[in-house]
Design a protein around this motif. Structure first.
Motif, PDB file in Angstrom:
ATOM      1  N   ALA A 176      78.273  39.376 111.347  1.00 16.84           N
ATOM      2  CA  ALA A 176      76.944  39.998 111.354  1.00 16.84           C
ATOM      3  C   ALA A 176      76.074  39.428 110.241  1.00 16.84           C
ATOM      4  O   ALA A 176      74.857  39.261 110.412  1.00 16.84           O
ATOM      5  CB  ALA A 176      77.076  41.517 111.206  1.00 16.84           C
ATOM      6  N   THR A 177      76.687  39.121 109.094  1.00 12.85           N
ATOM      7  CA  THR A 177      75.957  38.460 108.009  1.00 12.85           C
ATOM      8  C   THR A 177      75.456  37.096 108.459  1.00 12.85           C
ATOM      9  O   THR A 177      74.308  36.709 108.196  1.00 12.85           O
ATOM     10  CB  THR A 177      76.860  38.312 106.771  1.00 12.85           C
ATOM     11  OG1 THR A 177      77.316  39.609 106.357  1.00 12.85           O
ATOM     12  CG2 THR A 177      76.126  37.651 105.619  1.00 12.85           C
ATOM     13  N   ALA A 178      76.313  36.367 109.165  1.00 17.77           N
ATOM     14  CA  ALA A 178      75.912  35.063 109.680  1.00 17.77           C
ATOM     15  C   ALA A 178      74.783  35.194 110.695  1.00 17.77           C
ATOM     16  O   ALA A 178      73.840  34.391 110.694  1.00 17.77           O
ATOM     17  CB  ALA A 178      77.111  34.363 110.313  1.00 17.77           C
ATOM     18  N   VAL A 179      74.850  36.201 111.558  1.00 21.10           N
ATOM     19  CA  VAL A 179      73.768  36.420 112.525  1.00 21.10           C
ATOM     20  C   VAL A 179      72.454  36.661 111.790  1.00 21.10           C
ATOM     21  O   VAL A 179      71.399  36.120 112.146  1.00 21.10           O
ATOM     22  CB  VAL A 179      74.099  37.600 113.459  1.00 21.10           C
ATOM     23  CG1 VAL A 179      72.879  38.008 114.285  1.00 21.10           C
ATOM     24  CG2 VAL A 179      75.260  37.245 114.382  1.00 21.10           C
ATOM     25  N   ALA A 180      72.527  37.472 110.723  1.00 15.93           N
ATOM     26  CA  ALA A 180      71.311  37.784 109.970  1.00 15.93           C
ATOM     27  C   ALA A 180      70.725  36.527 109.325  1.00 15.93           C
ATOM     28  O   ALA A 180      69.509  36.290 109.387  1.00 15.93           O
ATOM     29  CB  ALA A 180      71.617  38.832 108.904  1.00 15.93           C
ATOM     30  N   LEU A 181      71.588  35.724 108.700  1.00 15.32           N
ATOM     31  CA  LEU A 181      71.098  34.565 107.957  1.00 15.32           C
ATOM     32  C   LEU A 181      70.817  33.357 108.844  1.00 15.32           C
ATOM     33  O   LEU A 181      70.143  32.414 108.414  1.00 15.32           O
ATOM     34  CB  LEU A 181      72.100  34.188 106.864  1.00 15.32           C
ATOM     35  CG  LEU A 181      72.294  35.226 105.751  1.00 15.32           C
ATOM     36  CD1 LEU A 181      73.331  34.741 104.753  1.00 15.32           C
ATOM     37  CD2 LEU A 181      70.980  35.544 105.044  1.00 15.32           C
ATOM     38  N   THR A 182      71.328  33.371 110.067  1.00 20.22           N
ATOM     39  CA  THR A 182      71.166  32.195 110.918  1.00 20.22           C
ATOM     40  C   THR A 182      69.733  32.017 111.415  1.00 20.22           C
ATOM     41  O   THR A 182      69.425  30.976 112.006  1.00 20.22           O
ATOM     42  CB  THR A 182      72.151  32.253 112.107  1.00 20.22           C
ATOM     43  OG1 THR A 182      72.398  30.931 112.583  1.00 20.22           O
ATOM     44  CG2 THR A 182      71.614  33.102 113.252  1.00 20.22           C
ATOM     45  N   HIS A 183      68.859  32.986 111.136  1.00 22.34           N
ATOM     46  CA  HIS A 183      67.435  32.747 111.406  1.00 22.34           C
ATOM     47  C   HIS A 183      66.904  31.618 110.534  1.00 22.34           C
ATOM     48  O   HIS A 183      65.879  31.007 110.849  1.00 22.34           O
ATOM     49  CB  HIS A 183      66.625  34.037 111.184  1.00 22.34           C
ATOM     50  CG  HIS A 183      66.921  35.082 112.216  1.00 22.34           C
ATOM     51  ND1 HIS A 183      67.693  36.191 111.947  1.00 22.34           N
ATOM     52  CD2 HIS A 183      66.564  35.170 113.516  1.00 22.34           C
ATOM     53  CE1 HIS A 183      67.792  36.923 113.046  1.00 22.34           C
ATOM     54  NE2 HIS A 183      67.114  36.332 114.015  1.00 22.34           N
ATOM     55  N   ASP A 184      67.610  31.346 109.438  1.00 22.42           N
ATOM     56  CA  ASP A 184      67.449  30.101 108.685  1.00 22.42           C
ATOM     57  C   ASP A 184      66.048  29.938 108.092  1.00 22.42           C
ATOM     58  O   ASP A 184      65.528  28.836 107.999  1.00 22.42           O
ATOM     59  CB  ASP A 184      67.777  28.917 109.603  1.00 22.42           C
ATOM     60  CG  ASP A 184      68.255  27.683 108.823  1.00 22.42           C
ATOM     61  OD1 ASP A 184      68.618  27.833 107.642  1.00 22.42           O
ATOM     62  OD2 ASP A 184      68.238  26.585 109.406  1.00 22.42           O
TER      63      ASP A 184
END
Length: 612
Positions: free
Chosen positions: A137-145
């Motif tokens: 979920a952290t990766a999903v949040a930050l993957t907006h990049d």
């Protein structure tokens, strides 16, 4: 101060073992960091979507002024007392970064479950895997990049390791962790444990037990015993990922709010300094900061404070997220030279508020650094390096300041490295024909460090509780609870077993627990060989054990052995997990959604990871 030879040796062997993975990780980090910033790199539609809900002023700052944009990942919910204060942190952060011409967005929320709510219930079988869900979920949040830095808002057991694993997969970003602090002291942990033991014996009823539990867990903030949640905070301090001294400052109030604002300033490189260091400082990328030395510093801090054994799983996974490979031999080697400097429940009677008042994290880190037991030449999120973390924050005329901890204010709670509670860290690696496991002996009476007794095999913790209630366990014995590993049922914690086993020990019986499940930082005074690997469900030797076999747990010698003739042991066929139990473990209350994680889970010593 020169670094202790064992600390150096362990660090060097970790570095050598990790070299291929760490090199590849850093190369990915550097390639990602070299890209053009997000708002300039992306298409106009992408950028418009990313900033559509932003105030116009903030849009202008990011696009026209190319201002830093900070991503906030928040584990807030008001089911968890420790996370309830996080509700308003994003507002503080946004207000603070605007003072420096920057912007911030809540990039996403992550799930956060309370092990205290789910203990002994089906939901606990999702607990360990929730760590990897949080990482994803952290990766999903930050993957907006679209971010130039990140703030991780979270506190409790699986949440901090999950946030850290996720953040390390975006290792090019400067990242600061932001906790909320412990709840005020309520009913003492010793008094709570006594009522639980009385309830296990039927001496008090549900009303009395609920009253005691509600007096212990009574307001916003982290639970006050030194379990996994509070161990998380100690380790983050030792790794330099917090604003110094933030871990155990109570929620609410001006100091906590100012520390949250300081976290925002720190990730931007505008944090205050300690000791007059005014040099310009840029917060380093988290993937560069979390290296072999930082991981070893965390391991040392865990051992010196008698922290949660869960971190022998979690920090293995955290290290792997940064391309670093550690194992239980590393923990065991460090435990032989790291002294026990604190006694906090369950390793003593004090709670974390009393620990903080006695000197807290700053005192412990100061002692470890001065003894050469931590690496001082490490990066942290602060200009002053790890020495900044030997100080305690306070407010002076409304502004943040830091004070050196000085000597221990209560030597029953924290002691110097020259006069510790114990010369070793109290963690032992156990090996033998039953596999590899760990035991935390720092809270176990000395006369219980060796147990030799017949085994009684249980297929579930409920079966053990039923046998206890029926009076079947009134003797010396080793209680074996199997089918509790990651592949079997998600490796739930087995805290419900602590009261009945403590009752048996209190009656003078020599008892121990052996399991491929977890007990964590609240395992208490009963000897428990936990995290046994390989687990029974994966064909581990625990599946060969039979009722009545003599088992010897010898913590000083580091052995766990079924005293069965070798030829007989070799001839035994391991039991298989009962199909009815396997089916029951996978159905209902969301557990069927985690079937893939159970199938793919690595062994406990490999971090029980599901993503490698």
């Amino acid at each position: 101060m020169n670094t202790h030879a064992t600390v150096t040796a362990v660090t060097e062997r970790i570095r050598a073992r990790s070299a291929p993975g760490r090199t590849a990780y850093l190369e990915r980090l550097q390639a990602t960091a070299a890209r053009t910033r997000g708002a300039d790199r992306m298409g106009c539609a992408n950028v418009a979507h990313a900033f559509a809900a932003m105030p116009s002023n903030d849009k202008f700052k990011v696009v026209a002024e190319r201002a830093p944009n900070i991503g906030i990942v928040n584990a807030y919910n008001d089911m968890l007392s420790a996370h309830q204060p996080l509700q308003h942190y994003p507002d503080l952060v946004k207000d603070e970064v605007r003072r420096f011409g920057a912007t911030a967005q809540v990039a996403g929320g992550v799930p956060a479950m309370c092990d205290g709510v789910t203990q002994g219930l089906p939901g606990m079988e999702l607990s360990l895997f929730s760590r990897d869900v949080i990482a994803m979920a952290t990766a999903v949040a930050l993957t907006h990049d679209m971010f130039d830095g990140a703030l991780m808002l979270g506190v409790c057991d699986k949440i901090v390791p999950g946030l850290l694993i996720g953040a390390l997969h975006f290792g090019h970003l400067p990242t600061v962790f932001v906790p909320a602090g412990p709840m005020p002291s309520g009913l003492s942990n010793n008094a709570k444990a006594k009522v639980r033991e009385q309830a296990a014996q039927g001496l008090v009823g549900r009303a009395e037990l609920l009253q005691a539990e509600s007096a212990a867990y009574h307001s916003a903030g982290t639970c006050t015993f030194y379990g996994t949640a509070n161990s998380n905070q100690m380790l983050l301090e030792a790794m330099g990922l917090h604003v110094p001294g933030t871990a155990f400052v109570a929620p609410g109030g001006a100091l906590r709010d100012e520390l949250t604002r300081e976290a925002a300033r720190t990730v931007l490189g505008h944090g205050g300094t300690i000791g007059g260091n005014t040099a310009a400082f840029k917060c380093p990328p988290i993937g560069q900061l979390v290296d072999e030395r930082a991981i070893v510093n965390a391991m040392v801090a865990l051992l010196a404070t008698g922290g949660s054994t869960n971190h022998l799983i979690h920090w293995v996974a955290v290290a792997r997220a940064a391309g670093i490979v550690i194992d239980w031999d590393d923990f065991a080697a460090l435990s032989e030279v790291v002294p026990l400097l604190s006694r906090v429940y369950p390793n003593g009677s004090a709670d974390v508020n009393q620990f903080q008042a006695a000197g807290g994290t700053g005192f412990v880190i100061h002692e470890l650094l001065d003894a050469g037991l931590m690496h001082e030449d490490v990066l942290t999120v602060r200009a002053g390096g790890i020495r900044d973390y030997t100080h305690e924050p306070l407010l002076q005329d409304g502004a943040l300041a830091w004070a050196a901890p000085g000597p221990s204010k209560d030597e029953a709670i924290v002691r110097s490295a020259t006069a510790p509670f114990s010369a070793t860290g109290g963690l032992k690696l156990l090996q033998g024909n039953l596999g590899r496991s760990v035991i935390k002996v720092s809270s176990v009476p000395d006369d219980r460090h060796v147990i030799e007794a017949p085994a009684r095999i249980f297929e579930s913790q409920e079966a053990l509780q039923k046998a206890f209630s029926a009076g079947e366990l009134e003797r010396d014995l080793v209680c074996v609870v199997r089918w509790q590993g990651p592949q079997a049922n998600g490796m739930p914690e087995l805290h419900k077993l602590t009261p009945p086993l403590a009752v048996l020990q209190g009656k003078g019986f020599k008892v121990a627990l052996v399991t491929d499940g977890r007990m964590s930082g609240a395992s208490g005074k009963v000897p428990a060989a936990i995290h046994l690997s390989p687990e029974a469900a994966a064909g581990g030797p625990l599946a060969k054990l039979r009722d009545g076999d003599i088992v010897r747990l010898d913590a000083p010698a580091g052995t766990l052995q079924a005293l069965v003739p070798q030829a007989e042991w070799d001839a035994r066929t391991p039991d298989t997990m009962p199909e009815a139990l396997r089916v029951a473990n996978g159905l209902g209350l969301g557990r069927d959604l985690f079937a893939g994680m159970r199938r793919n889970a690595a062994a406990a010593e490999e971090g029980a990871t599901t993503w490698l």
